[in-house]
Design an enzyme around this catalytic site. Structure first.
Site, PDB file in Angstrom:
ATOM      1  N   TYR A  37      -9.198  -1.806  -0.185  1.00 18.03           N
ATOM      2  CA  TYR A  37     -10.602  -1.414  -0.063  1.00 18.03           C
ATOM      3  C   TYR A  37     -10.970  -0.393  -1.127  1.00 18.03           C
ATOM      4  O   TYR A  37     -10.103   0.143  -1.824  1.00 18.03           O
ATOM      5  CB  TYR A  37     -10.894  -0.883   1.339  1.00 18.03           C
ATOM      6  CG  TYR A  37     -10.338   0.496   1.638  1.00 18.03           C
ATOM      7  CD1 TYR A  37      -8.974   0.693   1.809  1.00 18.03           C
ATOM      8  CD2 TYR A  37     -11.173   1.612   1.733  1.00 18.03           C
ATOM      9  CE1 TYR A  37      -8.459   1.945   2.076  1.00 18.03           C
ATOM     10  CE2 TYR A  37     -10.662   2.871   2.002  1.00 18.03           C
ATOM     11  CZ  TYR A  37      -9.310   3.035   2.173  1.00 18.03           C
ATOM     12  OH  TYR A  37      -8.801   4.278   2.433  1.00 18.03           O
ATOM     13  N   ARG A  56      -9.629   0.424 -10.124  1.00 21.36           N
ATOM     14  CA  ARG A  56      -8.638   0.708  -9.064  1.00 21.36           C
ATOM     15  C   ARG A  56      -8.534  -0.470  -8.104  1.00 21.36           C
ATOM     16  O   ARG A  56      -7.438  -0.800  -7.638  1.00 21.36           O
ATOM     17  CB  ARG A  56      -9.011   1.993  -8.310  1.00 21.36           C
ATOM     18  CG  ARG A  56      -7.931   2.415  -7.311  1.00 21.36           C
ATOM     19  CD  ARG A  56      -8.181   3.786  -6.736  1.00 21.36           C
ATOM     20  NE  ARG A  56      -9.408   3.831  -5.944  1.00 21.36           N
ATOM     21  CZ  ARG A  56      -9.895   4.936  -5.391  1.00 21.36           C
ATOM     22  NH1 ARG A  56      -9.271   6.090  -5.548  1.00 21.36           N
ATOM     23  NH2 ARG A  56     -11.005   4.899  -4.687  1.00 21.36           N
ATOM     24  N   ARG A 112       0.014 -16.795  11.477  1.00 19.80           N
ATOM     25  CA  ARG A 112       0.760 -15.556  11.302  1.00 19.80           C
ATOM     26  C   ARG A 112       2.174 -15.805  10.761  1.00 19.80           C
ATOM     27  O   ARG A 112       2.957 -16.512  11.370  1.00 19.80           O
ATOM     28  CB  ARG A 112       0.831 -14.819  12.646  1.00 19.80           C
ATOM     29  CG  ARG A 112       1.368 -13.410  12.524  1.00 19.80           C
ATOM     30  CD  ARG A 112       1.351 -12.703  13.860  1.00 19.80           C
ATOM     31  NE  ARG A 112       1.817 -11.329  13.714  1.00 19.80           N
ATOM     32  CZ  ARG A 112       3.090 -10.985  13.576  1.00 19.80           C
ATOM     33  NH1 ARG A 112       4.033 -11.896  13.576  1.00 19.80           N
ATOM     34  NH2 ARG A 112       3.433  -9.711  13.428  1.00 19.80           N
ATOM     35  N   HIS A 114       4.819 -13.277   8.032  1.00 18.11           N
ATOM     36  CA  HIS A 114       4.821 -12.124   7.128  1.00 18.11           C
ATOM     37  C   HIS A 114       4.744 -12.532   5.660  1.00 18.11           C
ATOM     38  O   HIS A 114       4.134 -11.850   4.854  1.00 18.11           O
ATOM     39  CB  HIS A 114       6.077 -11.270   7.350  1.00 18.11           C
ATOM     40  CG  HIS A 114       6.035 -10.474   8.614  1.00 18.11           C
ATOM     41  ND1 HIS A 114       6.094 -11.052   9.845  1.00 18.11           N
ATOM     42  CD2 HIS A 114       5.929  -9.145   8.829  1.00 18.11           C
ATOM     43  CE1 HIS A 114       6.035 -10.117  10.782  1.00 18.11           C
ATOM     44  NE2 HIS A 114       5.928  -8.948  10.185  1.00 18.11           N
ATOM     45  N   LYS A 159      -4.642   1.328  -2.477  1.00 13.11           N
ATOM     46  CA  LYS A 159      -5.706   1.664  -1.518  1.00 13.11           C
ATOM     47  C   LYS A 159      -5.746   0.534  -0.487  1.00 13.11           C
ATOM     48  O   LYS A 159      -6.626  -0.340  -0.514  1.00 13.11           O
ATOM     49  CB  LYS A 159      -7.049   1.877  -2.231  1.00 13.11           C
ATOM     50  CG  LYS A 159      -8.017   2.708  -1.386  1.00 13.11           C
ATOM     51  CD  LYS A 159      -9.116   3.295  -2.226  1.00 13.11           C
ATOM     52  CE  LYS A 159     -10.208   3.952  -1.385  1.00 13.11           C
ATOM     53  NZ  LYS A 159      -9.809   5.105  -0.602  1.00 13.11           N
ATOM     54  N   GLU A 191      -0.606  14.621  -0.875  1.00 11.31           N
ATOM     55  CA  GLU A 191      -2.077  14.628  -0.826  1.00 11.31           C
ATOM     56  C   GLU A 191      -2.489  14.894   0.609  1.00 11.31           C
ATOM     57  O   GLU A 191      -1.658  15.242   1.450  1.00 11.31           O
ATOM     58  CB  GLU A 191      -2.624  13.299  -1.346  1.00 11.31           C
ATOM     59  CG  GLU A 191      -2.130  12.098  -0.556  1.00 11.31           C
ATOM     60  CD  GLU A 191      -2.590  10.761  -1.127  1.00 11.31           C
ATOM     61  OE1 GLU A 191      -3.608  10.716  -1.824  1.00 11.31           O
ATOM     62  OE2 GLU A 191      -1.932   9.749  -0.836  1.00 11.31           O
TER      63      GLU A 191
HETATM   64  C1  LIG Z   1      -5.149   8.993   0.794  1.00 13.77           C
HETATM   65  C2  LIG Z   1      -6.296   9.317  -0.106  1.00 13.77           C
HETATM   66  N1  LIG Z   1      -6.075  10.084  -1.182  1.00 13.77           N
HETATM   67  C3  LIG Z   1      -7.079  10.404  -2.024  1.00 13.77           C
HETATM   68  C4  LIG Z   1      -8.375   9.975  -1.794  1.00 13.77           C
HETATM   69  C5  LIG Z   1      -9.470  10.362  -2.748  1.00 13.77           C
HETATM   70  O1  LIG Z   1      -9.853   9.244  -3.505  1.00 13.77           O
HETATM   71  P1  LIG Z   1     -11.331   9.156  -4.142  1.00 13.77           P
HETATM   72  O2  LIG Z   1     -11.497  10.388  -4.966  1.00 13.77           O
HETATM   73  O3  LIG Z   1     -11.311   7.933  -4.964  1.00 13.77           O
HETATM   74  O4  LIG Z   1     -12.294   9.090  -2.989  1.00 13.77           O
HETATM   75  C6  LIG Z   1      -8.647   9.175  -0.685  1.00 13.77           C
HETATM   76  C7  LIG Z   1     -10.014   8.700  -0.443  1.00 13.77           C
HETATM   77  O5  LIG Z   1     -10.348   8.174   0.574  1.00 13.77           O
HETATM   78  C8  LIG Z   1      -7.585   8.820   0.179  1.00 13.77           C
HETATM   79  O6  LIG Z   1      -7.794   8.037   1.250  1.00 13.77           O
END
Ligand SMILES: Cc1ncc(COP(=O)(O)O)c(C=O)c1O
Length: 299
Positions: A37, A56, A112, A114, A159, A191
């Site tokens: 996403y 991305r 289903r 994997h 993501k 993070e």
């Molecule tokens: C795990 C994670 N790290 C960092 C970010 C920051 O990413 P962005 O600056 O692209 O929103 C997000 C954004 O949702 C995130 O889910």
């Protein structure tokens, strides 16, 4: 009972509204979280750093071995149509609205198993919603955060829609009445649940390396650019827990938070306990970048 608001969305080639958008229970996004996403901000009707979001999305899809089902022009067109429809639905002009575009691509529908099935059609979903800015009080005072071990998987650079790790992580801070959970893997900063984290020390902005342990937020590049323009030092490297605990300032960044000062970590003040000068400089630079995007789009 369906309580979803009638927000405009796009599902597999058709524009509709959220309550009418339906997918198969055998969608691999539903069964496995097998999808990716993007969340892209829209200021005054203009997509902000959409090129970077598209890049991305491509990187995430490549990791999942899914061919991007739309071209950049098609994604942009879908997003723009949703922005216009949403503005119309609230009786506003697109240029008077800030919105948030959400894009999701899953591998598609299959029985289903994997193993990644070949030759199935990806599910494409895009929606828009009103952008909720950070409340003024939080901008002024900064936000509380807590720390936790990073128990997520080691492909955090994708993501991916399989977000249970992030859900657990965010719940830790929610339960503590805090805004975010700052995570450490083997004693090093990674993070936060849904944000990147920045350390400010001696006037320099320090972030973690762009590796598989963190999502490279779109703000990585933007913060580096703002630092460059304002003569603020910028460095990416591994950051130990002690450095985080002794930071002059700590910042969060994400599409919705932009840059946001952390005032306390695990209940202890960060630096002065108030948003600091580097935060102020980055925030001002960020607002200037937004204004430039909007002005650049004006005839
Ligand atoms: C795990 C994670 N790290 C960092 C970010 C920051 O990413 P962005 O600056 O692209 O929103 C997000 C954004 O949702 C995130 O889910």
């Amino acid at each position: 009972m369906n309580t979803l608001p009638p927000l405009p969305c796009y599902l597999n080639g058709e524009f509709t509204e959220l309550p009418n958008a339906k997918i198969s229970v055998m969608d691999r996004g539903f069964i496995f979280g097998d999808g990716v996403y993007e969340v892209a901000p829209v200021y005054s009707g203009q997509l902000f750093r959409f090129e970077q979001h598209m890049a991305r999305l491509d990187r995430s899809l490549t990791e999942l071995r899914i061919t991007n089902p739309l071209s950049k022009a098609q994604w942009t067109d879908v997003a723009r149509q949703l922005i216009a429809t949403y503005a119309k639905s609230v009786g506003a002009k697109a240029q008077d609205t800030d919105q948030l575009i959400y894009i999701q691509v899953t591998r598609g529908v299959a029985m289903r198993d994997h193993v990644m099935p070949q030759d199935i059609t990806p599910t494409i979903f895009v929606m828009t919603n009103v952008m909720k800015p950070v409340p003024a009080a939080q901008r002024a005072t900064g936000v509380a955060c807590v720390t936790a071990d990073d128990f997520r998987w080691e492909k955090a650079h994708i993501k991916a829609t399989s977000l249970l790790g992030a859900v657990f992580a965010r719940q830790i801070s929610f339960d503590a009445g805090a805004m975010e959970t700052v995570m450490f893997r083997h004693g090093f900063l990674s993070e936060a649940a849904a944000s990147n984290v920045w350390v400010v020390k001696d006037g320099k902005v320090i972030g973690v390396p762009k590796d598989n342990l963190v999502l490279e937020g779109i703000r990585f590049g933007l913060i580096e650019e703002i630092c460059g323009a304002q003569g603020i030092g910028f460095e990416l490297r591994r950051i130990g827990r002690d450095e985080v605990l002794n930071a002059d300032e700590l910042l969060l960044s994400s599409a919705t938070k932009e840059v946001l000062a952390i005032s306390t970590l695990d209940g202890k003040p960060v630096g002065s306990g108030k948003p600091g000068p580097v935060y102020a400089a980055l925030y001002a630079g960020y607002q200037a970048a937004k204004a430039k995007t909007v002005q650049g789009s004006m005839p």
